[in-house]
Motif scaffolding. Structure first.
Motif, PDB file in Angstrom:
ATOM      1  N   GLY A 135       0.794  -1.221   0.000  1.00 27.94           N
ATOM      2  CA  GLY A 135       0.000   0.000   0.000  1.00 27.94           C
ATOM      3  C   GLY A 135       0.827   1.271   0.000  1.00 27.94           C
ATOM      4  O   GLY A 135       0.272   2.371   0.111  1.00 27.94           O
ATOM      5  N   ARG A 136       2.144   1.152  -0.135  1.00 25.78           N
ATOM      6  CA  ARG A 136       2.999   2.330  -0.073  1.00 25.78           C
ATOM      7  C   ARG A 136       2.782   3.238  -1.287  1.00 25.78           C
ATOM      8  O   ARG A 136       2.649   2.765  -2.415  1.00 25.78           O
ATOM      9  CB  ARG A 136       4.469   1.919  -0.019  1.00 25.78           C
ATOM     10  N   VAL A 137       2.745   4.520  -1.032  1.00 28.32           N
ATOM     11  CA  VAL A 137       2.676   5.504  -2.116  1.00 28.32           C
ATOM     12  C   VAL A 137       4.075   5.655  -2.700  1.00 28.32           C
ATOM     13  O   VAL A 137       5.067   5.725  -1.968  1.00 28.32           O
ATOM     14  CB  VAL A 137       2.158   6.855  -1.584  1.00 28.32           C
ATOM     15  N   ASP A 138       4.155   5.704  -4.011  1.00 28.91           N
ATOM     16  CA  ASP A 138       5.439   5.818  -4.699  1.00 28.91           C
ATOM     17  C   ASP A 138       6.113   7.144  -4.350  1.00 28.91           C
ATOM     18  O   ASP A 138       5.538   8.217  -4.546  1.00 28.91           O
ATOM     19  CB  ASP A 138       5.208   5.715  -6.208  1.00 28.91           C
ATOM     20  N   ASP A 139       7.345   7.076  -3.814  1.00 28.99           N
ATOM     21  CA  ASP A 139       8.076   8.288  -3.451  1.00 28.99           C
ATOM     22  C   ASP A 139       8.297   9.194  -4.661  1.00 28.99           C
ATOM     23  O   ASP A 139       8.289  10.432  -4.525  1.00 28.99           O
ATOM     24  CB  ASP A 139       9.431   7.927  -2.834  1.00 28.99           C
ATOM     25  N   ASP A 140       8.509   8.606  -5.819  1.00 29.03           N
ATOM     26  CA  ASP A 140       8.743   9.409  -7.018  1.00 29.03           C
ATOM     27  C   ASP A 140       7.517  10.239  -7.373  1.00 29.03           C
ATOM     28  O   ASP A 140       7.636  11.383  -7.835  1.00 29.03           O
ATOM     29  CB  ASP A 140       9.133   8.518  -8.193  1.00 29.03           C
ATOM     30  N   LEU A 141       6.327   9.677  -7.161  1.00 26.33           N
ATOM     31  CA  LEU A 141       5.098  10.439  -7.420  1.00 26.33           C
ATOM     32  C   LEU A 141       4.988  11.617  -6.458  1.00 26.33           C
ATOM     33  O   LEU A 141       4.557  12.717  -6.851  1.00 26.33           O
ATOM     34  CB  LEU A 141       3.879   9.533  -7.288  1.00 26.33           C
ATOM     35  N   LEU A 142       5.384  11.398  -5.193  1.00 22.23           N
ATOM     36  CA  LEU A 142       5.333  12.487  -4.219  1.00 22.23           C
ATOM     37  C   LEU A 142       6.349  13.571  -4.550  1.00 22.23           C
ATOM     38  O   LEU A 142       6.050  14.773  -4.423  1.00 22.23           O
ATOM     39  CB  LEU A 142       5.593  11.929  -2.815  1.00 22.23           C
ATOM     40  N   LEU A 143       7.549  13.168  -4.975  1.00 25.32           N
ATOM     41  CA  LEU A 143       8.559  14.154  -5.361  1.00 25.32           C
ATOM     42  C   LEU A 143       8.105  14.954  -6.577  1.00 25.32           C
ATOM     43  O   LEU A 143       8.301  16.178  -6.637  1.00 25.32           O
ATOM     44  CB  LEU A 143       9.890  13.450  -5.658  1.00 25.32           C
ATOM     45  N   GLU A 144       7.508  14.281  -7.530  1.00 26.87           N
ATOM     46  CA  GLU A 144       7.010  14.979  -8.720  1.00 26.87           C
ATOM     47  C   GLU A 144       5.930  15.980  -8.340  1.00 26.87           C
ATOM     48  O   GLU A 144       5.915  17.117  -8.833  1.00 26.87           O
ATOM     49  CB  GLU A 144       6.459  13.951  -9.708  1.00 26.87           C
ATOM     50  N   ALA A 145       5.027  15.576  -7.427  1.00 26.11           N
ATOM     51  CA  ALA A 145       3.975  16.495  -6.970  1.00 26.11           C
ATOM     52  C   ALA A 145       4.572  17.676  -6.214  1.00 26.11           C
ATOM     53  O   ALA A 145       4.088  18.809  -6.332  1.00 26.11           O
ATOM     54  CB  ALA A 145       2.995  15.741  -6.077  1.00 26.11           C
ATOM     55  N   ALA A 146       5.644  17.430  -5.443  1.00 25.49           N
ATOM     56  CA  ALA A 146       6.277  18.510  -4.677  1.00 25.49           C
ATOM     57  C   ALA A 146       6.860  19.565  -5.609  1.00 25.49           C
ATOM     58  O   ALA A 146       6.758  20.773  -5.345  1.00 25.49           O
ATOM     59  CB  ALA A 146       7.355  17.936  -3.766  1.00 25.49           C
ATOM     60  N   HIS A 147       7.492  19.129  -6.693  1.00 28.45           N
ATOM     61  CA  HIS A 147       8.068  20.088  -7.639  1.00 28.45           C
ATOM     62  C   HIS A 147       6.975  20.833  -8.410  1.00 28.45           C
ATOM     63  O   HIS A 147       7.063  22.059  -8.584  1.00 28.45           O
ATOM     64  CB  HIS A 147       8.996  19.361  -8.610  1.00 28.45           C
ATOM     65  N   LYS A 148       5.970  20.106  -8.868  1.00 30.96           N
ATOM     66  CA  LYS A 148       4.928  20.737  -9.686  1.00 30.96           C
ATOM     67  C   LYS A 148       3.940  21.547  -8.853  1.00 30.96           C
ATOM     68  O   LYS A 148       3.360  22.522  -9.349  1.00 30.96           O
ATOM     69  CB  LYS A 148       4.165  19.670 -10.472  1.00 30.96           C
TER      70      LYS A 148
END
Length: 541
Positions: A135-148
């Protein structure tokens, strides 16, 4: 007319932190620094539901000193808000990457205004932890959201930096705020706020310095998507010299693998490490981990049994070792099922206790207490007993009532006390008797039946055999969770009979497995199985 009366707005800052991370201290430092510079400052907080189901939101507003006289009838101080308004927050500070995502989702962090300062470490949310699957959220998706989702993103593992300094994450995040240059204050003013607090000043300043330096570096970005590896098909059989060269290279790789494996697993598992070199290269790393896991769980003889089971799948592996790799993983996981003996062993591991001391920053001469909250069920107790005794007591209503009465409020065991540690140590030392326990025999029979099905299926449908092995993923935990998993697992294996011979058998079983992991009650799986039955009935009608 004063500047705030002419439309000037305050600096708005939202801090999202979990319990124990010092979010309130961080907000207090910001307020103290602002007030020392004659800013009007206000700090409020809205607590979350619990330490991880909802982080506390600390909200700070800083209004600069008035640059003129107050006109007659004018207000001497600005009216500040008590809660962040979506789209109106200048700075968001998050103690963890998921909290940064939450800030973006709630509208606190916006790309037109907000500087986002976030630690890139993860503390998994309750929804991530209780998921039956991954159930872990992908860290890369969170990083992408943080930048955008922000105007500027300042990111680093501020948690690790705080740990290096022997402090808490609030201090390194405060340094990150200073290093970002988002506030009109000097570094000296930031450090003065820490000194004036008078609490853990030296370690806090060290963490502050590390955070300040980290904020000067570029924020991490998502990893680039890997390109597919081209596969050459239809090249025909290699010539004899090439075959000989490949055979020689394979022999060399096996020799190296055996040597490296022996170093990894230690002297007690040298014979097993040598056997690993006989398996496909892709599966060897997983096999080594399985060897160590099964040996720690029981003994080297149990590891031999593990390798024998994986070898059955390796013998029918028709492709690139995927079936063997899956078997190496899932057979080890099932063979090392969670029982009371294994739980006791995990609780008293030196590595675990040392990790707890490190996590709470305990000094070498400082005592800590670790309390375990246990709630043993009737099945968990009888499963640990010898087969005959366990079976009789499991069927005894009187024994069931006694256990229910004794354990209805659970148990609290102090692992670091003499009595508590001894209780768990004695339970862990029962490990040699595990093969005679009620559950051990039941689990071994179930494992062999599962592997029989996978071996038989592999000869006709390789992909379906791989999916059969992956179905082990629904068997998790103990108690009620494990009981639900067993029901789902049985339903999935029953479904393979209906899928046998179909071109989409593997894909359909994969969908059923995903449904089994979607919820603990099995509702999604029941719905998916009903749809499968309807489709089968429609075909045969």
């Amino acid at each position: 007319m004063s500047s705030w009366l002419s439309g000037q707005r305050p600096i708005t800052i939202a801090v999202l932190a979990m319990g124990g991370e010092g979010g309130g201290v961080l907000a207090d430092w910001i307020v103290a620094m602002g007030e020392a510079a004659d800013y009007t400052a206000q700090n409020t907080s809205v607590a979350g539901v619990a330490q991880r189901t909802g982080a506390t939101v600390y909200y700070v507003e800083l209004f600069p000193p008035l640059d003129g006289e107050i006109p007659q009838g004018g207000r001497g101080k600005p009216v500040l808000s008590v809660f962040p308004t979506p789209g109106e927050v200048d700075i968001v500070i998050a103690s963890e990457l998921m909290e940064a995502g939450r800030a973006i989702e709630r509208g606190f962090c916006t790309p037109d205004r907000t500087t986002l300062i976030s630690s890139t470490n993860r503390v998994y949310a309750i929804t991530e932890r209780i998921a039956l699957g991954d159930g872990r959220v992908d860290d890369d998706l969170l990083l992408e959201a943080a930048h955008k989702g922000s105007k500027r993103f300042v990111g680093a593992d501020f948690g690790k930096l705080a740990q290096q300094a022997g402090s808490v994450i609030s201090a390194s995040l405060f340094g990150g705020l200073a290093g970002s240059g988002s506030l009109p204050f000097t570094r000296a003013q930031f450090e003065a706020a820490v000194r004036e607090s008078g609490k853990s000043v030296e370690s806090s300043l060290e963490a502050f310095s590390l955070g300040y330096a980290a904020a000067q570096q570029p924020a991490p970005r998502p990893r680039p998507k890997s390109e597919p590896v081209p596969v050459t098909i239809g090249m025909g059989p290699p010539r004899d010299p090439a075959e000989e060269a490949e055979a020689a290279e394979e022999a060399r790789r096996r020799e190296v693998a055996a040597t490296d494996a022996g170093k990894l697993v230690g002297p007690g598992l040298q014979p097993q490490a040598a056997r690993v070199a006989e398996f496909p290269e892709q599966a060897r790393s997983m096999l080594l981990h399985g060897c160590v896991r099964t040996a720690v769980y029981q003994n080297p003889a149990y590891t031999d049994r593990y390798l024998d089971r994986v070898a059955r799948l390796s013998a029918v592996d028709q492709e690139n070792g995927e079936l063997t790799t899956l078997a190496a993983r899932h057979v080890a996981l099932w063979m090392c099922y969670q029982d009371t003996i294994h739980v006791a062993l995990q609780k008293i591991r030196r590595r675990r206790l040392d990790g707890i001391r490190q996590e709470v920053n305990a000094k070498p001469d400082q005592l800590i207490q670790v309390r375990e909250y246990l709630h043993p069920q009737l099945e968990e107790i009888t499963d640990t007993l010898p087969t005959r005794i366990g079976r009789r007591l499991a069927a005894s209503k009187l024994f069931g009532r006694i256990i229910a009465r004794l354990t209805r409020h659970g148990m609290i065991v102090n692992t670091t006390s003499i009595i508590g540690f001894t209780m768990l140590w004695v339970m862990a030392r029962v490990r040699p008797l595990r093969p005679w326990s009620l559950r051990f025999g039941r689990e071994q029979a179930a494992i062999d039946a599962w592997l029989d099905l996978a071996v038989e299926t592999a000869r006709a449908d390789y992909r379906l055999a791989c999916e059969i092995l992956e179905c082990q993923a629904v068997l998790k935990g103990y108690g009620q969770t494990h009981a639900h998993g067993k029901q789902s697992f049985a339903a999935l294996l029953d479904a393979t009979e209906k899928l046998s011979g179909r071109g989409d058998a593997a894909q359909t079983l994969a969908r059923l497995r995903s449904a089994a992991l979607a919820d603990e009650d099995g509702i999604a799986l029941e719905r998916a199985l009903a749809e499968l039955d309807s489709a089968v009935s429609a075909k045969t009608a």
